[in-house]
Design an enzyme around this catalytic site. Structure first.
Site, PDB file in Angstrom:
ATOM      1  CG  HIS A 283       6.971  -6.968  -9.736  1.00  0.00           C
ATOM      2  ND1 HIS A 283       6.772  -8.152  -9.057  1.00  0.00           N
ATOM      3  CD2 HIS A 283       8.021  -6.366  -9.122  1.00  0.00           C
ATOM      4  CE1 HIS A 283       7.667  -8.269  -8.101  1.00  0.00           C
ATOM      5  NE2 HIS A 283       8.435  -7.194  -8.102  1.00  0.00           N
TER       6      HIS A 283
ATOM      7  CG  HIS B 283       3.815  -9.276  -7.147  1.00  0.00           C
ATOM      8  ND1 HIS B 283       3.531  -7.922  -7.179  1.00  0.00           N
ATOM      9  CD2 HIS B 283       4.891  -9.405  -6.326  1.00  0.00           C
ATOM     10  CE1 HIS B 283       4.370  -7.263  -6.423  1.00  0.00           C
ATOM     11  NE2 HIS B 283       5.219  -8.131  -5.889  1.00  0.00           N
TER      12      HIS B 283
ATOM     13  N   GLY C  25       8.161   0.955  -7.107  1.00  0.00           N
ATOM     14  CA  GLY C  25       6.988   0.844  -6.265  1.00  0.00           C
ATOM     15  C   GLY C  25       7.189   1.558  -4.941  1.00  0.00           C
TER      16      GLY C  25
END
Length: 313
Positions: free
Chosen positions: A51, A48, A165
């Site tokens: 990423h 998504h 992340g």
């Protein structure tokens, strides 16, 4: 190829160890500039925009003619019994189409027998205390499985920098500690959480949510914001504000809400002052979601949602 003008060509795809070795060696032999680096983004696919932001940051970190490698591997070691390994979303063709626009050069998409050629590994990385609380308590062995595959992929890809992340804050802390404690010569770069316009943190598991469940899931980010807004009143006020929102939210089954030291994930005491991290995990329907928010307990809401590195790093 620069970070400002990423490639629009589909990245090369390799699936085996020899293919990966050859692709990495070809880049090394091509004569990159001394400032160019190899950057890796490790994913489980179903990519998504969160990423893709990691890949953009990897492109920037790699340098104008550096190499950006994206790994796509659903790692069985980090799934416990009864978790969603079999139904975890997989869409390699869709992932490759998305990666063409953000500067990825190479995709390593192995099968489990390539990553674990002898079956389940006998020797694994232990996350220690970091892997025994919060996510580790709810998902025993999860962070051990994460660290084991991360270390294996670092050995296979041989990156200069690895990009992660900050939504998986405890995971990021564990990776940073592993790299530090085991003297792995890789820079770990954290990238802030990417959220949808409604505030929901992007996750591959969001695809499981119905419309009603998605609306309920927004309770998590609202609770975190409420906690951060109460930072000036101290840790207990932060916890109370966030808990109040969660308790009032319909359709949300809270696993944990914790205000922790971002360098140790230990709970902060009532007189704590400084940077803390507010973490939440909850089930919405059958889907388990996590989120976090940095909180400045020196006197106000924080502007970053990232765990800070150990000051001694």
């Amino acid at each position: 190829m620069s970070a400002e003008t990423p490639t629009t060509a589909a990245p090369a795809v390799v699936r085996t160890r020899p293919e990966l070795h050859d692709a990495l060696t070809a880049w090394t032999l091509s004569g990159p500039e001394p400032t160019d680096r190899r950057a890796v983004v490790m994913t489980m696919g179903a990519l998504h925009d969160g990423h893709l932001q990691l890949v953009r940051q990897a492109r920037e970190a790699a340098g104008p003619t550096g190499q950006v490698v994206v790994t796509i591997f659903v790692n069985p070691l980090q799934f416990g019994a009864g978790e969603d390994l079999d139904r975890y979303p997989r869409d390699l063709d869709g992932d490759l189409a998305k990666l063409a626009s953000v500067g990825a050069d190479l995709v390593f998409a192995p099968t489990p027998d390539v990553v674990y050629p002898d079956g389940d590994p006998i020797v694994r990385v232990a996350a220690g205390h970091v892997g025994e609380v919060l996510e580790g308590e709810s998902r025993p062995g999860h962070l051990d499985g994460v660290l084991t595959v991360v270390l294996k992929l670092m050995h296979l890809v041989r990156p200069d920098v690895a990009v992660f992340g900050e939504k998986d804050a405890q995971q990021l802390l564990a990776v940073r500690r592993m790299v530090r404690d085991l003297d792995v010569d890789v820079e770990v770069l954290g990238v802030p959480i990417v959220r949808d316009p409604d505030g929901l943190a992007m996750s591959s598991r969001n695809a499981y949510l119905s419309d009603d469940e998605r609306a309920a899931a927004l309770t998590l980010s609202r609770a975190l914001r409420a906690g951060a807004d109460a930072a000036g009143e101290g840790p207990e006020a932060v916890r109370a504000a966030a808990s109040g929102i969660l308790e009032a939210g319909a359709g949300v089954e809270v696993d944990y809400l914790a205000l922790v030291d971002p360098t140790t994930v230990d709970p902060v005491l009532a007189d704590f002052r400084g940077s803390a991290l507010l973490l939440v995990a909850a089930r919405v329907g059958a889907t388990r979601l996590i989120d976090n928010q940095a909180v400045d307990l020196a006197g106000g809401p924080a502007t970053s949602a990232s765990p800070q590195e150990n000051p001694s790093d």
